[in-house]
Design an enzyme around this catalytic site. Structure first.
Site, mmCIF file in Angstrom:
data_model
loop_
_atom_site.group_PDB
_atom_site.id
_atom_site.type_symbol
_atom_site.label_atom_id
_atom_site.label_comp_id
_atom_site.label_asym_id
_atom_site.label_seq_id
_atom_site.Cartn_x
_atom_site.Cartn_y
_atom_site.Cartn_z
ATOM 1 N N HIS A 41 60.116 11.866 16.416
ATOM 2 C CA HIS A 41 58.982 11.839 15.489
ATOM 3 C C HIS A 41 59.254 11.005 14.241
ATOM 4 O O HIS A 41 58.340 10.704 13.496
ATOM 5 C CB HIS A 41 58.622 13.266 15.068
ATOM 6 C CG HIS A 41 58.575 14.211 16.231
ATOM 7 N ND1 HIS A 41 59.647 14.984 16.603
ATOM 8 C CD2 HIS A 41 57.600 14.461 17.124
ATOM 9 C CE1 HIS A 41 59.334 15.696 17.683
ATOM 10 N NE2 HIS A 41 58.094 15.389 18.023
ATOM 11 N N CYS A 69 60.837 7.095 17.946
ATOM 12 C CA CYS A 69 60.180 6.202 18.896
ATOM 13 C C CYS A 69 59.912 4.848 18.232
ATOM 14 O O CYS A 69 59.411 4.799 17.105
ATOM 15 C CB CYS A 69 58.861 6.805 19.383
ATOM 16 S SG CYS A 69 57.984 5.662 20.475
ATOM 17 N N GLU A 110 55.841 13.797 12.387
ATOM 18 C CA GLU A 110 55.653 12.340 12.348
ATOM 19 C C GLU A 110 54.931 11.935 11.060
ATOM 20 O O GLU A 110 55.269 10.924 10.434
ATOM 21 C CB GLU A 110 54.846 11.865 13.568
ATOM 22 C CG GLU A 110 54.686 10.349 13.556
ATOM 23 C CD GLU A 110 53.731 9.829 14.614
ATOM 24 O OE1 GLU A 110 53.703 10.381 15.730
ATOM 25 O OE2 GLU A 110 53.006 8.861 14.310
ATOM 26 N N CYS A 140 49.474 3.657 20.167
ATOM 27 C CA CYS A 140 50.450 4.021 21.202
ATOM 28 C C CYS A 140 49.793 3.954 22.583
ATOM 29 O O CYS A 140 48.805 4.640 22.838
ATOM 30 C CB CYS A 140 50.979 5.424 20.935
ATOM 31 S SG CYS A 140 51.772 6.121 22.370
ATOM 32 N N SER A 177 53.034 20.758 20.657
ATOM 33 C CA SER A 177 52.954 19.337 21.007
ATOM 34 C C SER A 177 51.559 18.815 20.658
ATOM 35 O O SER A 177 50.563 19.221 21.262
ATOM 36 C CB SER A 177 53.235 19.162 22.507
ATOM 37 O OG SER A 177 52.730 17.922 22.946
HETATM 38 FE FE1 SF4 Z 1 56.289 6.951 21.264
HETATM 39 FE FE2 SF4 Z 1 53.724 7.132 21.976
HETATM 40 FE FE3 SF4 Z 1 55.568 8.536 23.265
HETATM 41 FE FE4 SF4 Z 1 54.924 9.177 20.743
HETATM 42 S S1 SF4 Z 1 53.589 9.313 22.534
HETATM 43 S S2 SF4 Z 1 56.989 9.045 21.595
HETATM 44 S S3 SF4 Z 1 54.558 7.126 19.884
HETATM 45 S S4 SF4 Z 1 55.410 6.279 23.214
#
Ligand code: SF4
Length: 319
Positions: free
Chosen positions: A74, A96, A126, A194, A222
């Protein structure tokens, strides 16, 4: 009963990378390794890694001096990075790359003299990480009403970025409100959203056209899994978020002929299969795979973990 599985579903590239960072760190440096926050928001994943020797903490103070430290997918605020550096903790960053991209974009807007608006949910790690990365005050909005309440002049130079687990569709209303209110507004290209969030949400919308019940596999904390369930509800389909097959309530299946099954980006496929097993205990089940996008995106591991190295080698500091 037909069970129609969404495509794509489950693990995204950012989650695969984050889990691999913990697994490879354990292989390379030995247990324990310390992870700040759940590496991804899934209890099963966290418990499996705990059994392998990972220790999950919320505060760097809980990490002993010199212990291998991993930041979760995050992302974290700059103050956390600074604290880790000042303590000389050997850090591996599992943020990420798409979250890091949002951080970089936010910083760029601020450097250009714009006031930053973040579209996201208060309290999500995040969002806290992004707000703490930018190095300037950030205005958080999650609704059209929030946009009206922003204490900024309408002619202010502003820019927005979004939490990655909200899709283009989720944020469209808020962005439209920002565009209507601010004459000098910049925001990211649609391609910056994303891919995984967008694909999973689009698949669920399509799935909901043909099913009477939607089951989303994922943990209650989540964000993207909750959003998949909400999309089902918006489409008029009874929708439930379940951690695994043990949470399936047989009453949900009364009169149901077709079940849609998907999983949040942090939920492993074995839990999806576990739900199918559970469905089979209540009905004859015919499983079908939906046509959909095949994802082949992979994110590279940090350099320290790309090649095998002797156990107990020292990880490098910083990100
Ligand atoms: Fe990365 Fe998208 Fe997965 Fe989140 S949902 S970890 S931003 S690829």
């Amino acid at each position: 009963m037909r069970v129609l599985m969404a495509q794509p579903r489950g693990f995204c590239a950012g989650v695969v990378r984050a889990i691999q960072i913990v697994e490879r760190s354990l292989e390379k440096f030995g247990a324990p390794v310390y992870v700040r926050h759940e590496i991804v928001h899934n209890r099963h994943v966290v418990e499996r890694l705990e059994r392998m020797g990972a220790v999950f903490v919320e505060d760097l103070q809980e990490i002993p001096d010199g212990a291998v430290t991993i930041f979760s997918a995050h992302g974290v605020a700059q103050s956390i990075i600074d604290e880790a550096i000042s303590r000389g903790l050997p850090v591996l960053d599992a943020t990420c790359p798409l979250v890091s991209k949002v951080h970089a974009q936010g910083k760029r807007y601020v450097t250009r003299g714009r006031t930053l608006i973040l579209i996201g949910h208060a309290g999500h790690p995040e969002v806290e990480g992004t707000m703490g990365q930018v190095g300037a005050p950030v205005h958080l909005v999650s609704s059209v009403e929030d946009v009206a309440r922003l204490e900024l002049p309408d002619n202010a130079a502003v820019a927005y970025v979004t939490q990655t687990t909200l899709s283009v569709d989720d944020t469209r209303g808020v962005i439209t409100a920002l565009e209507a209110r601010f004459s000098d507004l910049e925001g990211p290209d649609v391609s910056d959203i994303c891919y995984a969030t967008q694909h999973r949400q689009s698949a669920v919308r399509e799935l909901c056209e043909t099913v009477d019940l939607l089951l989303v596999v994922g943990s209650s904390n989540s964000s993207n899994s909750n959003r998949l369930r909400e999309i089902g509800v918006e489409q008029g389909v009874p929708s439930y978020l379940i951690a695994d097959g043990s949470e399936l309530d047989p009453a949900w299946l009364d009169g149901v002929q077709a079940v849609g099954l998907t999983a949040g980006a942090s939920a492993p496929e074995e839990l999806v299969l576990n739900v199918i097993e559970s469905l089979r205990r209540h009905s004859d089940v015919e499983v079908e795979q939906m046509d959909g996008v095949r994802e082949d995106i992979e994110f590279r591991l940090p350099p320290e973990l790309r090649t095998p190295a002797p156990r107990k080698a020292v990880a490098s500091s910083g990100r």
